[in-house]
Enzyme design. Structure first.
Site, PDB file in Angstrom:
ATOM      1  N   ASP A 304       0.860  -1.185   0.000  1.00 53.50           N
ATOM      2  CA  ASP A 304       0.000   0.000   0.000  1.00 53.50           C
ATOM      3  C   ASP A 304       0.898   1.237   0.000  1.00 53.50           C
ATOM      4  O   ASP A 304       1.892   1.297   0.726  1.00 53.50           O
ATOM      5  CB  ASP A 304      -0.900  -0.004   1.236  1.00 53.50           C
ATOM      6  N   GLU A 347      -4.932   2.385  -3.906  1.00 53.84           N
ATOM      7  CA  GLU A 347      -3.470   2.398  -3.913  1.00 53.84           C
ATOM      8  C   GLU A 347      -2.889   1.090  -3.394  1.00 53.84           C
ATOM      9  O   GLU A 347      -1.717   1.023  -3.045  1.00 53.84           O
ATOM     10  CB  GLU A 347      -2.943   3.570  -3.076  1.00 53.84           C
TER      11      GLU A 347
END
Length: 423
Positions: A304, A347
């Site tokens: 992430d 993301e």
């Protein structure tokens, strides 16, 4: 084409779309049957056996793909058009495998519907003409007006594959004139793509008296290749001896290109070009099956982007998109060819690493983290990522495996970001 005897089944749950397209479809058929969901559509299909089925994908009770599977189980040659929205990407891969006859993307373009329907109506007419010729098995009548007017390519050869007839459509598509074709062997159309075994199987089938159906990659006179959807049928005399073969072919190069495009759409993330969540889920399930069957190991790595919201808020979403694309390139340049990398959402990214234990996965994760940390990004300069790692355990299901790697990622972020955690 005369549509007096054509019947169409149209299945759509959206009332406005259903009413608009129903009015349009009535121009093309003798009878239009309309259903509001897949279950109702399947019952109407069983009752009326229409010539053409047109269906949306997303519907209640039974979706379009489930209905198509049931219909194909009844009649594998049923002509079917699917209506699909761009948001239906998770269904497109399955739709391709069902071998439907066309796709129309929403919002619906009536000119596209018109073109698709005319093609299907021509195919219905050509099927009936070809079937009639096959049933008659009278070689002296093969050069009939019906074949001359067919849009499908028709060739007649002797038992050695020497050409004795080509129709105008064949001349048009292959660019070989009648004089250049007659007396030649079918080998003039060979592309060189198929292996000898492919043609051996073809000849074994037709010489055995069977009708052969397949997609061949053939060659035109100018050397260009095309996908030929071919049906080859043996013609027998009154004693049952095979004297001739009649083949009908249709250039489906554009359809194959569309299917490849849709397959890419169904498996790839449109922004980064890497696998999407649907495809990664499929890969994880396949790895679990292999692990259960052969005792193999594999690991998951989830990463992430740290403080990604700040990137979007400070530099804008265009820069955010650039960062996602650039990280994808960095990771693809770091991992092995056997690894599968995809965008999990937002993301978050996920990596499936086959034949990889805990230590190897941690080493790979650290390599990814360091390569991203030292990479110079435009505008934002430096980006870091937090990474969670886990290894598959015996007889584990995908839900618990993914939950554990997600928890590992959360631990890496909670411990200060830009680090790797294993659970």
């Amino acid at each position: 084409m005369n549509t007096n005897n054509t019947t169409i089944l149209y299945v759509e749950d959206e009332e406005n779309v259903r009413e608009m397209l129903s009015r349009f479809l009535k121009r093309f058929c003798k009878e239009l049957y309309v259903a509001q969901d897949g279950a109702e559509g399947l019952e109407l299909y069983k009752k009326h056996r229409p010539d053409i089925v047109i269906s949306d994908i997303r519907m209640p009770k039974m979706n379009g793909l489930e209905m198509v599977k049931a219909i194909k189980a009844i009649d594998v040659s049923q002509l079917i058009l699917l209506l699909s929205a761009h948001s239906d990407s998770e269904f497109l891969y399955e739709a391709i495998n069902l071998a439907v006859d066309g796709y129309i993307l929403k919002p619906i373009d009536l000119d596209m519907v018109n073109e698709k329907l005319k093609n299907l109506l021509n195919r219905i007419q050509n099927r009936k003409a070809a079937q009639k010729l096959k049933e008659s098995e009278k070689k002296l009548k093969l050069l009939s007006q019906a074949i001359e007017q067919m849009e499908e390519m028709v060739r007649i050869t002797d038992v050695k594959g020497n050409i004795i007839y080509v129709n105008p459509a064949s001349v048009k598509h292959t660019q070989f004139s009648q004089d250049e074709s007659l007396g030649q062997n079918n080998r003039i159309f060979k592309s060189g793509v198929h292996q000898k075994e492919f043609y051996d199987n073809l000849w074994k089938s037709i010489l055995g008296g069977n009708t052969y159906q397949n997609i061949l990659i053939n060659k035109k006179k100018d050397g260009s290749l095309y996908y030929d959807e071919k049906i080859i049928s043996p013609l027998k005399d009154e004693n049952g001896n095979i004297n001739y073969f009649v083949s009908t072919g249709r250039d489906i190069t554009e359809r194959i290109a569309l299917e490849k495009q849709l397959k890419k759409l169904a498996t790839k993330d449109t922004l980064t070009g890497i696998y999407n969540r649907y495809k990664i889920n499929t890969i994880i399930e396949d790895e679990i099956k292999r692990a259960k069957r052969y005792g193999e190991i594999f690991s998951l790595i989830m990463l992430d982007i740290d403080n990604f919201k700040k990137v979007n808020d400070t530099y804008g979403h265009d820069t955010g998109d650039y960062v996602l694309q650039e990280i994808s390139r960095v990771v693809l340049g770091t991992i092995r060819k056997t690894d599968s990398f995809g965008r999990w959402g937002g993301e978050e990214f996920i990596l499936v690493a086959p034949h990889t234990n805990k230590d190897e996965a941690l080493e790979l994760a650290q390599k990814i983290r360091k390569n991203i940390e030292k990479h110079l990004f435009e505008y934002v300069k430096q980006i870091t990522v937090s990474i969670g790692v886990t290894q598959y355990t015996t007889n584990e299901e995908s839900t618990t495996l993914i939950k554990r790697v997600d928890n590992a990622l959360y631990e890496a972020k909670a411990n200060g970001r830009n680090q790797v955690a294993f659970l």
